[in-house]
Design a protein around this motif. Structure first.
Motif, PDB file in Angstrom:
ATOM      1  N   LYS A 123       0.827  -1.210   0.000  1.00  0.00           N
ATOM      2  CA  LYS A 123       0.000   0.000   0.000  1.00  0.00           C
ATOM      3  C   LYS A 123       0.855   1.251   0.000  1.00  0.00           C
ATOM      4  N   MET A 124       1.913   1.210   0.808  1.00  0.00           N
ATOM      5  CA  MET A 124       2.798   2.371   0.901  1.00  0.00           C
ATOM      6  C   MET A 124       3.447   2.642  -0.450  1.00  0.00           C
ATOM      7  N   GLU A 125       3.852   1.580  -1.137  1.00  0.00           N
ATOM      8  CA  GLU A 125       4.503   1.773  -2.433  1.00  0.00           C
ATOM      9  C   GLU A 125       3.530   2.342  -3.461  1.00  0.00           C
ATOM     10  N   GLU A 126       2.284   1.827  -3.448  1.00  0.00           N
ATOM     11  CA  GLU A 126       1.271   2.385  -4.352  1.00  0.00           C
ATOM     12  C   GLU A 126       1.094   3.868  -4.093  1.00  0.00           C
ATOM     13  N   LEU A 127       1.069   4.188  -2.816  1.00  0.00           N
ATOM     14  CA  LEU A 127       0.890   5.577  -2.405  1.00  0.00           C
ATOM     15  C   LEU A 127       2.015   6.444  -2.958  1.00  0.00           C
ATOM     16  N   VAL A 128       3.237   5.953  -2.824  1.00  0.00           N
ATOM     17  CA  VAL A 128       4.396   6.714  -3.287  1.00  0.00           C
ATOM     18  C   VAL A 128       4.281   6.986  -4.782  1.00  0.00           C
ATOM     19  N   VAL A 129       3.963   5.947  -5.537  1.00  0.00           N
ATOM     20  CA  VAL A 129       3.867   6.103  -6.982  1.00  0.00           C
ATOM     21  C   VAL A 129       2.777   7.119  -7.337  1.00  0.00           C
ATOM     22  N   ALA A 183       3.663  10.840  -6.679  1.00  0.00           N
ATOM     23  CA  ALA A 183       4.665  11.429  -7.561  1.00  0.00           C
ATOM     24  C   ALA A 183       4.026  12.265  -8.667  1.00  0.00           C
ATOM     25  N   LYS A 184       2.721  12.133  -8.857  1.00  0.00           N
ATOM     26  CA  LYS A 184       2.050  13.000  -9.828  1.00  0.00           C
ATOM     27  C   LYS A 184       1.984  14.432  -9.312  1.00  0.00           C
ATOM     28  N   ARG A 185       2.129  14.597  -7.995  1.00  0.00           N
ATOM     29  CA  ARG A 185       1.932  15.926  -7.401  1.00  0.00           C
ATOM     30  C   ARG A 185       3.209  16.560  -6.886  1.00  0.00           C
ATOM     31  N   LEU A 186       4.136  15.749  -6.417  1.00  0.00           N
ATOM     32  CA  LEU A 186       5.345  16.335  -5.841  1.00  0.00           C
ATOM     33  C   LEU A 186       6.501  15.363  -6.009  1.00  0.00           C
ATOM     34  N   CYS A 187       7.702  15.814  -5.715  1.00  0.00           N
ATOM     35  CA  CYS A 187       8.801  14.877  -5.872  1.00  0.00           C
ATOM     36  C   CYS A 187       9.084  14.188  -4.551  1.00  0.00           C
ATOM     37  N   ILE A 188       9.508  12.948  -4.654  1.00  0.00           N
ATOM     38  CA  ILE A 188       9.724  12.126  -3.472  1.00  0.00           C
ATOM     39  C   ILE A 188      11.140  11.578  -3.488  1.00  0.00           C
ATOM     40  N   VAL A 189      11.825  11.765  -2.374  1.00  0.00           N
ATOM     41  CA  VAL A 189      13.152  11.174  -2.218  1.00  0.00           C
ATOM     42  C   VAL A 189      13.002  10.065  -1.198  1.00  0.00           C
ATOM     43  N   ILE A 190      13.271   8.843  -1.610  1.00  0.00           N
ATOM     44  CA  ILE A 190      13.006   7.713  -0.722  1.00  0.00           C
ATOM     45  C   ILE A 190      14.277   6.901  -0.498  1.00  0.00           C
ATOM     46  N   VAL A 191      14.629   6.750   0.767  1.00  0.00           N
ATOM     47  CA  VAL A 191      15.759   5.892   1.121  1.00  0.00           C
ATOM     48  C   VAL A 191      15.208   4.483   1.274  1.00  0.00           C
ATOM     49  N   THR A 192      15.870   3.521   0.676  1.00  0.00           N
ATOM     50  CA  THR A 192      15.375   2.157   0.832  1.00  0.00           C
ATOM     51  C   THR A 192      16.517   1.150   0.904  1.00  0.00           C
ATOM     52  N   HIS A 193      16.258   0.084   1.650  1.00  0.00           N
ATOM     53  CA  HIS A 193      17.214  -1.011   1.734  1.00  0.00           C
ATOM     54  C   HIS A 193      16.952  -2.040   0.654  1.00  0.00           C
ATOM     55  N   SER A 194      15.730  -1.932   0.090  1.00  0.00           N
ATOM     56  CA  SER A 194      15.313  -2.996  -0.813  1.00  0.00           C
ATOM     57  C   SER A 194      15.453  -2.549  -2.263  1.00  0.00           C
ATOM     58  N   MET A 195      16.280  -3.239  -2.997  1.00  0.00           N
ATOM     59  CA  MET A 195      16.466  -2.879  -4.396  1.00  0.00           C
ATOM     60  C   MET A 195      15.202  -3.116  -5.193  1.00  0.00           C
ATOM     61  N   ASN A 196      14.443  -4.134  -4.769  1.00  0.00           N
ATOM     62  CA  ASN A 196      13.171  -4.387  -5.450  1.00  0.00           C
ATOM     63  C   ASN A 196      12.208  -3.220  -5.277  1.00  0.00           C
ATOM     64  N   GLN A 197      12.239  -2.650  -4.056  1.00  0.00           N
ATOM     65  CA  GLN A 197      11.368  -1.507  -3.826  1.00  0.00           C
ATOM     66  C   GLN A 197      11.776  -0.344  -4.732  1.00  0.00           C
ATOM     67  N   ALA A 198      13.065  -0.121  -4.856  1.00  0.00           N
ATOM     68  CA  ALA A 198      13.534   0.942  -5.748  1.00  0.00           C
ATOM     69  C   ALA A 198      13.020   0.688  -7.166  1.00  0.00           C
ATOM     70  N   LEU A 199      13.122  -0.549  -7.619  1.00  0.00           N
ATOM     71  CA  LEU A 199      12.658  -0.896  -8.962  1.00  0.00           C
ATOM     72  C   LEU A 199      11.169  -0.625  -9.120  1.00  0.00           C
ATOM     73  N   ARG A 200      10.413  -0.905  -8.051  1.00  0.00           N
ATOM     74  CA  ARG A 200       8.959  -0.757  -8.153  1.00  0.00           C
ATOM     75  C   ARG A 200       8.508   0.702  -8.117  1.00  0.00           C
ATOM     76  N   VAL A 201       9.191   1.548  -7.338  1.00  0.00           N
ATOM     77  CA  VAL A 201       8.632   2.891  -7.149  1.00  0.00           C
ATOM     78  C   VAL A 201       9.429   4.025  -7.807  1.00  0.00           C
ATOM     79  N   ALA A 202      10.714   3.826  -8.031  1.00  0.00           N
ATOM     80  CA  ALA A 202      11.546   4.980  -8.363  1.00  0.00           C
ATOM     81  C   ALA A 202      11.843   5.095  -9.842  1.00  0.00           C
ATOM     82  N   SER A 203      11.733   6.318 -10.385  1.00  0.00           N
ATOM     83  CA  SER A 203      12.118   6.504 -11.782  1.00  0.00           C
ATOM     84  C   SER A 203      13.644   6.611 -11.890  1.00  0.00           C
ATOM     85  N   ARG A 204      14.250   7.219 -10.852  1.00  0.00           N
ATOM     86  CA  ARG A 204      15.708   7.249 -10.845  1.00  0.00           C
ATOM     87  C   ARG A 204      16.211   6.686  -9.522  1.00  0.00           C
TER      88      ARG A 204
END
Lengths: 283, 311
Positions: free
Chosen positions: A217-223, A226-247
């Protein structure tokens, strides 16, 4: 395409700054310019220990950028310089510059309190205040001086809706926030930050204390956000980065090793150290 | 033939000699614990047995009469109440503000904070009679006489033992209790909550007022009530700073002397012209003093558990 600019009038300096969007102090942030945050040769040291070394990074409007790297690589410290939360720790020295919407937030006359009103932050563990759900979300607005009850109620509802929490809590807004589940608490923390209408949302491993369903749910929320503001997210999980981050930006021993579109960074990293990390040779 | 893998044991039964140390320890510790109950019980039963019959509306609402062999203890009750109230008004704000400085504002390796903490610890260890002497020297002689010289043309107005100086002396005596309790309560507020508040753009002051203090309130209140309970029962600090031997009128001004329950107990027990006749009144006074102290402790307990349950 010129998008309507949310950052119209803006000032971070201290004198007479009572309201959230203080009156027009000629903002150097131009319409259409895409970098919300820009760091140059940013170095952070705790006493003798250098935690972040010479990091220059641009963060664009309406993107999700993930900061990855092994524990102690400085990614959280870097994140906390972006809203001057490191100021609350004794003995921190910051050199270099951080520009938020064109303003150097480490300039002498800048009040960190005003910086934080434009930069939301979500922490590793949910940290609701021991107040009602409503009061948690209204907190940032109230400390900024908002008293109008109607506006407050509307902003609280909007923020809770944006954080995908309103439906779950609309009948119990005046119950303690501590009665919520962990995942709900963390979305409340997101709502609380959004209520202040920040330009950036900083998230420090926001899902690391959550169960898999809450994490999703949190990841869906993040994505969605991102239509409204920019998000800088620290993560331990590379999969999470793949799922939510454009860069994604890879940090190692306090240095920014490499930054690029997430897929490229994982599939064809340019740096040897990045390759080792994303293939799991250390971390 | 299969031999068992485990070594055989003759018996699991214990011998008396094995049990002895445990039994002795249990008996010894139990006896000491029981002694405590016994002492408390003796005091309570004795005071109740002799004191209850003395309690009456007259006892609570009249001043002492006929060489303190008749009448009641109203001036002492009123005096103690006013004294304690004034003391609270002085000590709680000072103590809470000190603790806020120590916990929220002083830098981590602050020399000043170290010295303040050292002072608080030492203040807590000073015998209460020393506070009494200090009160005379500082409040009555220095401050009071100074005021008289400056504002009242040398006419003795504040340069004597009275309500305000006795309260001030007690306030200093109870200050460490308030500071320590408040500091502990502030330290128990999670850092995450402070971070949450600061990250939302609250100033440090807003964070303290809106997040930290409400969260620490039960602990602060407990400290305050314990301080009040301690202050209400102290006699030594007020001996020279304002407590009166016999004074049928109630105090009406800051610079009035006053009667006090604890001091009244001392007077009735040792200074009375006729011990046998004052003894029942003595029991009654002790009972009232005990009831007030217990009520304070009970309030502290209830406040604490109520607020814990809420948080």
């Amino acid at each position: 395409m010129a998008s309507p600019n949310r950052h119209a009038s803006f000032t971070l300096s201290t004198p007479g700054c009572g309201t959230l969007r203080a009156m027009a102090a000629a903002a150097s942030f131009q319409r259409g310019e895409s970098d919300v945050l820009r760091t140059r040769e940013l170095t952070v040291a705790y006493g003798e220990k250098v935690a972040v070394k010479d990091v220059s990074l641009d963060i664009h409007d309406r993107e999700v950028i993930a900061l990855i790297g092994p524990s102690g690589c400085g990614k959280s410290t870097f994140l906390r310089t972006l809203n001057r939360m490191n100021d609350t720790v004794d003995g921190v020295r910051v050199t270099g510059t951080v520009e938020l919407l064109g303003h150097d937030i480490y300039a002498k006359d800048v009040d960190p309190v005003l910086v934080r009103r434009h930069v939301g932050m979500v922490f590793q563990r949910p940290n609701p205040l021991a107040k009602s759900i409503f009061d948690n979300v209204a907190y940032g607005l109230r400390v900024a001086g908002m008293r109008d009850k109607k506006v407050l109620a509307q902003r609280v509802e909007d923020a809770l809706t944006s954080a995908a929490l309103f439906a779950e809590v609309k009948d119990r807004l005046h119950e303690s926030a501590l009665s919520l589940s962990g995942g709900q608490q963390q979305r409340l923390c997101v709502a609380r930050a959004l209520a202040c209408e920040p330009s950036v949302l900083l998230m420090d491993e926001p899902a690391s204390a959550l169960d898999p369903i809450s994490t999703e749910k949190m990841e869906e929320l993040v994505v969605g956000l991102a239509k409204r503001l920019c998000i800088v997210i620290v993560t331990h999980s590379m999969n999470q980065a793949l799922r939510v981050a454009s860069r994604t930006a890879f940090f190692y021993l306090g240095e920014l090793v490499e930054v690029g579109p997430t897929k490229e960074l994982f599939e064809s990293p340019q740096q040897e150290r990045t390759t080792s990390y994303v293939t799991g040779r250390f971390g | 033939m299969n031999s068992p893998a485990v070594r055989g044991v003759r018996s699991f039964a214990s011998r008396p000699i094995d049990r002895a140390p445990g039994l002795i320890t249990t008996a010894l510790t139990g006896a000491c614990a029981f002694l405590l109950i016994l002492m408390f019980g003796v005091v309570l039963v004795d005071v109740l047995r002799h004191g209850l019959s003395v309690l009456s509306w007259e006892f609570l609402s009249q001043p002492p009469r006929e060489g303190m062999t008749k009448g009641g203890i109203l001036p002492a009750i009123v005096g103690t109440t006013l004294l304690t109230l004034l003391m609270t008004v002085m000590t709680v704000p000072a103590g809470v503000l000190t603790a806020i400085y120590l916990c929220e504002y002083s830098p981590r390796d602050s020399r000043l904070a170290y010295v303040v903490r050292l002072c608080v610890k030492n203040l807590a260890g000073v015998p209460s009679i020393v506070y009494g002497l200090f009160g005379v020297g500082f409040f009555v002689s220095a401050l009071g006489s100074g005021l008289d010289g400056a504002l009242f043309g040398g006419h003795t107005t504040y340069g004597k033992g009275c309500l305000v100086w006795a309260s001030g002396t007690l306030a200093i005596l109870t200050l460490p209790v308030v500071v320590v309790a408040t500091e502990e309560a502030l330290l128990a507020v999670p850092r995450e909550m402070r971070d949450a508040s600061l990250a939302l753009g609250a100033t440090k002051l807003q964070t303290i007022v809106r997040v930290v203090l409400p969260r620490a309130l039960p602990g602060i209140l407990t400290g305050a009530i314990l301080a009040i309970g301690r202050g209400a029962g102290e006699v030594a600090p007020i001996l020279f700073t304002g407590a009166a031997y016999y004074l049928p009128e109630l105090p009406t001004h800051m610079n009035d002397p006053f009667m006090n329950l604890g001091y009244h107990v001392y007077v009735l027990a040792t200074q009375s012209p006729n011990m046998d006749q004052t003894r029942p009144l003595l029991y009654g006074t002790v009972l009232v003093l005990l009831v007030i102290s217990f009520a304070m402790d009970l309030t502290a307990f209830v406040v604490r558990s109520r607020m814990r349950a809420k948080a």
